[in-house]
Structure formats: structure tokens, C-alpha cells
Scaffold this motif. Structure first.
Motif, PDB file in Angstrom:
ATOM      1  N   ILE A 103       0.855  -1.177   0.000  1.00 61.79           N
ATOM      2  CA  ILE A 103       0.000   0.000   0.000  1.00 61.79           C
ATOM      3  C   ILE A 103       0.895   1.232   0.000  1.00 61.79           C
ATOM      4  O   ILE A 103       1.900   1.273   0.710  1.00 61.79           O
ATOM      5  CB  ILE A 103      -0.915   0.016   1.246  1.00 61.79           C
ATOM      6  N   MET A 104       0.507   2.220  -0.782  1.00 62.00           N
ATOM      7  CA  MET A 104       1.245   3.482  -0.819  1.00 62.00           C
ATOM      8  C   MET A 104       0.600   4.457   0.156  1.00 62.00           C
ATOM      9  O   MET A 104      -0.619   4.599   0.177  1.00 62.00           O
ATOM     10  CB  MET A 104       1.226   4.071  -2.231  1.00 62.00           C
ATOM     11  N   LEU A 105       1.420   5.135   0.957  1.00 62.08           N
ATOM     12  CA  LEU A 105       0.966   6.154   1.885  1.00 62.08           C
ATOM     13  C   LEU A 105       1.642   7.467   1.509  1.00 62.08           C
ATOM     14  O   LEU A 105       2.797   7.470   1.086  1.00 62.08           O
ATOM     15  CB  LEU A 105       1.320   5.792   3.324  1.00 62.08           C
ATOM     16  N   THR A 106       0.937   8.572   1.684  1.00 63.60           N
ATOM     17  CA  THR A 106       1.446   9.894   1.356  1.00 63.60           C
ATOM     18  C   THR A 106       1.612  10.697   2.636  1.00 63.60           C
ATOM     19  O   THR A 106       0.766  10.633   3.529  1.00 63.60           O
ATOM     20  CB  THR A 106       0.493  10.625   0.394  1.00 63.60           C
ATOM     21  N   LYS A 107       2.669  11.470   2.693  1.00 62.28           N
ATOM     22  CA  LYS A 107       2.957  12.273   3.881  1.00 62.28           C
ATOM     23  C   LYS A 107       1.999  13.457   3.962  1.00 62.28           C
ATOM     24  O   LYS A 107       1.817  14.194   3.004  1.00 62.28           O
ATOM     25  CB  LYS A 107       4.400  12.762   3.838  1.00 62.28           C
ATOM     26  N   SER A 108       1.404  13.645   5.141  1.00 65.65           N
ATOM     27  CA  SER A 108       0.480  14.766   5.360  1.00 65.65           C
ATOM     28  C   SER A 108       1.258  15.977   5.879  1.00 65.65           C
ATOM     29  O   SER A 108       2.458  15.894   6.143  1.00 65.65           O
ATOM     30  CB  SER A 108      -0.594  14.364   6.369  1.00 65.65           C
ATOM     31  N   ASP A 109       0.554  17.079   6.063  1.00 67.12           N
ATOM     32  CA  ASP A 109       1.172  18.296   6.596  1.00 67.12           C
ATOM     33  C   ASP A 109       1.685  18.091   8.021  1.00 67.12           C
ATOM     34  O   ASP A 109       2.616  18.765   8.448  1.00 67.12           O
ATOM     35  CB  ASP A 109       0.165  19.455   6.583  1.00 67.12           C
ATOM     36  N   GLY A 111       3.196  15.478   9.043  1.00 68.09           N
ATOM     37  CA  GLY A 111       4.341  14.572   9.012  1.00 68.09           C
ATOM     38  C   GLY A 111       3.987  13.110   9.177  1.00 68.09           C
ATOM     39  O   GLY A 111       4.860  12.265   9.312  1.00 68.09           O
ATOM     40  N   ILE A 112       2.706  12.799   9.149  1.00 64.24           N
ATOM     41  CA  ILE A 112       2.228  11.422   9.267  1.00 64.24           C
ATOM     42  C   ILE A 112       1.914  10.913   7.863  1.00 64.24           C
ATOM     43  O   ILE A 112       1.321  11.612   7.052  1.00 64.24           O
ATOM     44  CB  ILE A 112       0.956  11.348  10.139  1.00 64.24           C
ATOM     45  N   ASP A 121       3.616   6.851  11.722  1.00 65.40           N
ATOM     46  CA  ASP A 121       4.338   7.935  12.365  1.00 65.40           C
ATOM     47  C   ASP A 121       5.821   7.590  12.293  1.00 65.40           C
ATOM     48  O   ASP A 121       6.298   6.706  13.023  1.00 65.40           O
ATOM     49  CB  ASP A 121       3.879   8.075  13.820  1.00 65.40           C
ATOM     50  N   SER A 122       6.563   8.286  11.413  1.00 61.92           N
ATOM     51  CA  SER A 122       7.970   7.951  11.209  1.00 61.92           C
ATOM     52  C   SER A 122       8.845   8.341  12.398  1.00 61.92           C
ATOM     53  O   SER A 122       9.891   7.733  12.612  1.00 61.92           O
ATOM     54  CB  SER A 122       8.493   8.596   9.926  1.00 61.92           C
TER      55      SER A 122
END
Length: 140
Positions: A103-109, A111-112, A121-122
Motif C-alpha cells: 500500500i502506498m501512503l502519502t505524507k500529510s502536513d 508529518g504522518i 508515524d515515522s
């Protein structure tokens, strides 16, 4: 005379060694690929630990390139099934390697990294599924 007979026998014996090699050319068999060399639709060799990465657009060994996350609640007497995360070069996207899909996840404003039910949460190296902490790894 004995030497002549011995030489003749050796000559006949040596010349007959070439016949099976010549005859083998008539019985051509298709070579089967070596066991363990089967490639998937992207050309990755699963038996070599390779899997396709959409982020890298290449076959990778995720256990060498990704970050391992283990279940928060490991069950006794069961195998631990890890998942892996892989970030692209600019750290704007993350590829999540689950046991049966990616699954591809995109970084939000904030940072999640997010996608539908998944949040990563990196900073804490924690994956939440439906808001529940399911996997965690070592923060590097």
C-alpha cells in the motif's frame, strides 16, 4: 604383431567415443529453467527474496532496504510476521509491505503518512490501523 592389434583396438575404441556426442544432437531437449529462477511479472525472483517496489521501480530485497516493523501484540507459539516500510528519496511517500499486498501512503502536513485506514508515524516508527497501534519498529 601384438602392438599392431593393440593400436587397432585403441583406435576403434577412441573413434567410437565420438558417436554418442554426434547422436545426441538429434535428440534436442528443451532446457528447463533452474529451480528457484522463476520470475514474476516484473522480473523479480521471489526465491531470492526479491519483490517489486513501486517507489523504486525495481526489484528489491525489502528486508535489506526497508525498515522492519513487528506486531505490538505478538501471540505466543505463533510466528512473528513482520511488515516493512520503504520511503522514497524525498520522503514524501511511503510504501507499506504487508504480508499479502503493498500500500502506498502519502505524507500529510503533520508529518504522518496516511492512506485510508493506515497511518505511519515515522518519528515513533509506529503503524496505526484504524487508529489502533498495530506495529512498531526501532527508531533510527
Amino acid at each position: 604383431m601384438k602392438k599392431l592389434i593393440l593400436i587397432a583396438i585403441c583406435f576403434v575404441g577412441l573413434s567410437s567415443c565420438d558417436k554418442p556426442a554426434k547422436m545426441a544432437g538429434n535428440n534436442i531437449k528443451e532446457e528447463k529453467p533452474a529451480v528457484g529462477s522463476e520470475k514474476d511479472s516484473h522480473g523479480c525472483i521471489a526465491t531470492a527474496g526479491q519483490t517489486w517496489s513501486e517507489l523504486k521501480k525495481d526489484c528489491i530485497q525489502i528486508f535489506n532496504e526497508g525498515l522492519r516493523l513487528n506486531p505490538v501484540e505478538a501471540q505466543k507459539n505463533n510466528s512473528v510476521i513482520s511488515i516493512f516500510v520503504l520511503l522514497n528519496d524525498d520522503r514524501s511517500k511511503l510504501e507499506l509491505f504487508l504480508p499479502h499486498n503493498t500500500i502506498m501512503l502519502t505524507k500529510s502536513d503533520q508529518g504522518i503518512y496516511q492512506n485510508d485506514n493506515y497511518e505511519y508515524d515515522s518519528e515513533k516508527s509506529v503503524l496505526y490501523v484504524n487508529g489502533i497501534k498495530k506495529y512498531e519498529g526501532n527508531v533510527e
